[in-house]
Design a protein around this motif. Structure first.
Motif, PDB file in Angstrom:
ATOM      1  N   LYS A  86       0.835  -1.210   0.000  1.00 49.82           N
ATOM      2  CA  LYS A  86       0.000   0.000   0.000  1.00 49.82           C
ATOM      3  C   LYS A  86       0.865   1.253   0.000  1.00 49.82           C
ATOM      4  O   LYS A  86       0.543   2.243  -0.657  1.00 49.82           O
ATOM      5  CB  LYS A  86      -0.956  -0.009   1.193  1.00 49.82           C
ATOM      6  N   ASN A  87       1.985   1.220   0.721  1.00 47.87           N
ATOM      7  CA  ASN A  87       2.879   2.377   0.722  1.00 47.87           C
ATOM      8  C   ASN A  87       3.639   2.498  -0.593  1.00 47.87           C
ATOM      9  O   ASN A  87       3.916   3.606  -1.059  1.00 47.87           O
ATOM     10  CB  ASN A  87       3.865   2.280   1.886  1.00 47.87           C
ATOM     11  N   LEU A  88       3.977   1.360  -1.205  1.00 49.15           N
ATOM     12  CA  LEU A  88       4.685   1.384  -2.490  1.00 49.15           C
ATOM     13  C   LEU A  88       3.816   1.991  -3.581  1.00 49.15           C
ATOM     14  O   LEU A  88       4.266   2.861  -4.340  1.00 49.15           O
ATOM     15  CB  LEU A  88       5.110  -0.029  -2.884  1.00 49.15           C
ATOM     16  N   THR A  89       2.575   1.541  -3.689  1.00 52.73           N
ATOM     17  CA  THR A  89       1.694   2.055  -4.745  1.00 52.73           C
ATOM     18  C   THR A  89       1.408   3.540  -4.559  1.00 52.73           C
ATOM     19  O   THR A  89       1.359   4.297  -5.529  1.00 52.73           O
ATOM     20  CB  THR A  89       0.373   1.270  -4.775  1.00 52.73           C
ATOM     21  N   MET A  90       1.242   3.957  -3.305  1.00 53.22           N
ATOM     22  CA  MET A  90       1.012   5.380  -3.044  1.00 53.22           C
ATOM     23  C   MET A  90       2.254   6.192  -3.392  1.00 53.22           C
ATOM     24  O   MET A  90       2.160   7.279  -3.989  1.00 53.22           O
ATOM     25  CB  MET A  90       0.640   5.588  -1.570  1.00 53.22           C
ATOM     26  N   THR A  91       3.421   5.673  -3.049  1.00 52.50           N
ATOM     27  CA  THR A  91       4.674   6.376  -3.339  1.00 52.50           C
ATOM     28  C   THR A  91       4.865   6.546  -4.840  1.00 52.50           C
ATOM     29  O   THR A  91       5.206   7.637  -5.316  1.00 52.50           O
ATOM     30  CB  THR A  91       5.868   5.598  -2.749  1.00 52.50           C
ATOM     31  N   VAL A  92       4.655   5.480  -5.601  1.00 49.98           N
ATOM     32  CA  VAL A  92       4.847   5.539  -7.045  1.00 49.98           C
ATOM     33  C   VAL A  92       3.841   6.497  -7.679  1.00 49.98           C
ATOM     34  O   VAL A  92       4.190   7.275  -8.575  1.00 49.98           O
ATOM     35  CB  VAL A  92       4.735   4.133  -7.669  1.00 49.98           C
ATOM     36  N   ALA A  93       2.598   6.470  -7.212  1.00 54.69           N
ATOM     37  CA  ALA A  93       1.564   7.327  -7.797  1.00 54.69           C
ATOM     38  C   ALA A  93       1.863   8.806  -7.543  1.00 54.69           C
ATOM     39  O   ALA A  93       1.855   9.628  -8.476  1.00 54.69           O
ATOM     40  CB  ALA A  93       0.196   6.959  -7.231  1.00 54.69           C
ATOM     41  N   GLY A 158       3.374  11.692   5.183  1.00 61.73           N
ATOM     42  CA  GLY A 158       3.931  10.876   4.102  1.00 61.73           C
ATOM     43  C   GLY A 158       3.987  11.621   2.783  1.00 61.73           C
ATOM     44  O   GLY A 158       4.989  11.545   2.050  1.00 61.73           O
ATOM     45  N   LEU A 159       2.938  12.371   2.462  1.00 56.88           N
ATOM     46  CA  LEU A 159       2.923  13.161   1.230  1.00 56.88           C
ATOM     47  C   LEU A 159       3.981  14.261   1.269  1.00 56.88           C
ATOM     48  O   LEU A 159       4.608  14.561   0.250  1.00 56.88           O
ATOM     49  CB  LEU A 159       1.527  13.768   1.027  1.00 56.88           C
ATOM     50  N   LEU A 160       4.188  14.843   2.440  1.00 61.08           N
ATOM     51  CA  LEU A 160       5.229  15.867   2.571  1.00 61.08           C
ATOM     52  C   LEU A 160       6.615  15.282   2.338  1.00 61.08           C
ATOM     53  O   LEU A 160       7.485  15.931   1.744  1.00 61.08           O
ATOM     54  CB  LEU A 160       5.155  16.509   3.955  1.00 61.08           C
ATOM     55  N   ALA A 272       7.988  22.411   2.648  1.00 60.01           N
ATOM     56  CA  ALA A 272       7.586  21.033   2.956  1.00 60.01           C
ATOM     57  C   ALA A 272       8.278  20.524   4.215  1.00 60.01           C
ATOM     58  O   ALA A 272       7.648  19.892   5.079  1.00 60.01           O
ATOM     59  CB  ALA A 272       7.910  20.126   1.764  1.00 60.01           C
ATOM     60  N   TYR A 273       9.567  20.787   4.344  1.00 65.24           N
ATOM     61  CA  TYR A 273      10.300  20.357   5.539  1.00 65.24           C
ATOM     62  C   TYR A 273       9.796  21.076   6.791  1.00 65.24           C
ATOM     63  O   TYR A 273       9.695  20.477   7.869  1.00 65.24           O
ATOM     64  CB  TYR A 273      11.798  20.616   5.372  1.00 65.24           C
TER      65      TYR A 273
END
Length: 290
Positions: A86-93, A158-160, A272-273
């Protein structure tokens, strides 16, 4: 474990459609750009080739990664992979959307600014924008899933972190060009060090999250992230000051367009940071009072 193929209705799901769209559009984009005459792309400018390579890498990399995810999703084989799916697919997207946004800005800038207009180059620029829309659509679909399905990378922190990684990756072609086009100064070396450290920290964070390794960290994971965010804020504050200094100096050794691009990306990444650090501090305070 037996291989399970999706049912017929799953082939018409929004997620299946957008991933197919991503694979086809990214493949079409880098195929069109690869068909262009390299000598034509290199004329009138010394930095076109580097940015073209950067764009080509993004299209090819995300095409390959998305195709693998698409195939594994169809055959339901992803449960055997020792990573957080779930984290991989979100990261790639999300990262695919951000990186394709970059190519959708940089490549049209190349063909317009350097008069490399042709049917193939214009079509590549348009399809690159469609690729960005495809990844944005997948990001929207995944972000609207339940919290358990989208994982940590679908949360605001996570998005940040993906935005931070995006900012660091943008610095690679910009810094390379500025180092090649002029005499490197101490300011550029300090900026390079800052970007390198932040990219390294972002990659470590990503590996820990995707590998579900948070429990194996020497420090509690929330403190681990807070330290990284604090270091990122300090390093990007230094980089931001250097960027604005270079703009004010308007040094002949600096390409003004590149410096302005660097300043914009650095400012976004610093924001972002900073927001991420605020989230980390709030989380630590909440846990200390619990």
């Amino acid at each position: 474990m037996p291989v399970i193929v999706l049912e017929t209705k799953d082939f018409t799901s929004p997620l299946f459609v957008v991933r197919t769209w991503e694979v086809l559009s990214s493949c079409a984009t880098f195929s069109l750009v690869a068909s262009l005459d390299s000598s034509e792309l290199s004329k009138n400018s010394n930095n076109v080739n580097s940015f073209r390579i950067f764009c080509m890498f993004i299209w090819c990399f995300f095409f390959t990664l998305t195709l693998l995810i698409h195939i594994l999703s169809v055959i339901q084989f992803h449960s055997l992979i020792p990573i957080s799916w779930k984290n991989l697919t979100m990261t790639v997207a999300v990262l695919g959307a951000l990186m394709c946004l970059t190519t959708s800005i940089v490549f049209p800038w190349i063909i317009m600014d350097h008069q490399i207009l042709s049917p193939c180059s214009v079509a590549a620029a348009v399809i690159s924008s469609l690729t960005f829309l495809a990844y944005t659509s997948e990001s929207y679909i995944l972000c609207n899933q339940a919290h358990e399905q989208r994982g940590y990378m679908g949360s605001m922190p996570g998005l940040l972190k993906l935005l931070q990684l995006w900012g660091g990756l943008q610095m690679i072609p910009l810094v390379v060009e500025m180092l090649l086009n002029g005499v490197p100064s101490w300011q550029q070396w300090v900026s390079c060090l800052s970007y390198s450290v932040c990219i390294f920290m972002s990659l470590i964070t990503l590996v820990v999250i995707l590998g579900d390794l948070a429990g194996r960290c020497l420090l509690p994971f929330d403190r681990f992230l807070a330290v990284f965010s604090l270091i990122g804020v300090l390093l990007y504050m230094v980089a931001t000051v250097i960027c604005f200094t270079k703009i004010l100096q308007q040094s002949k050794n600096n390409d003004v367009e590149l410096v302005i691009m660097e300043t914009v990306v650095v400012s976004i990444t610093l924001l972002a940071y900073t927001v991420d650090l605020a989230f980390s501090i709030k989380l630590l305070c909440d846990r200390s009072h619990a």
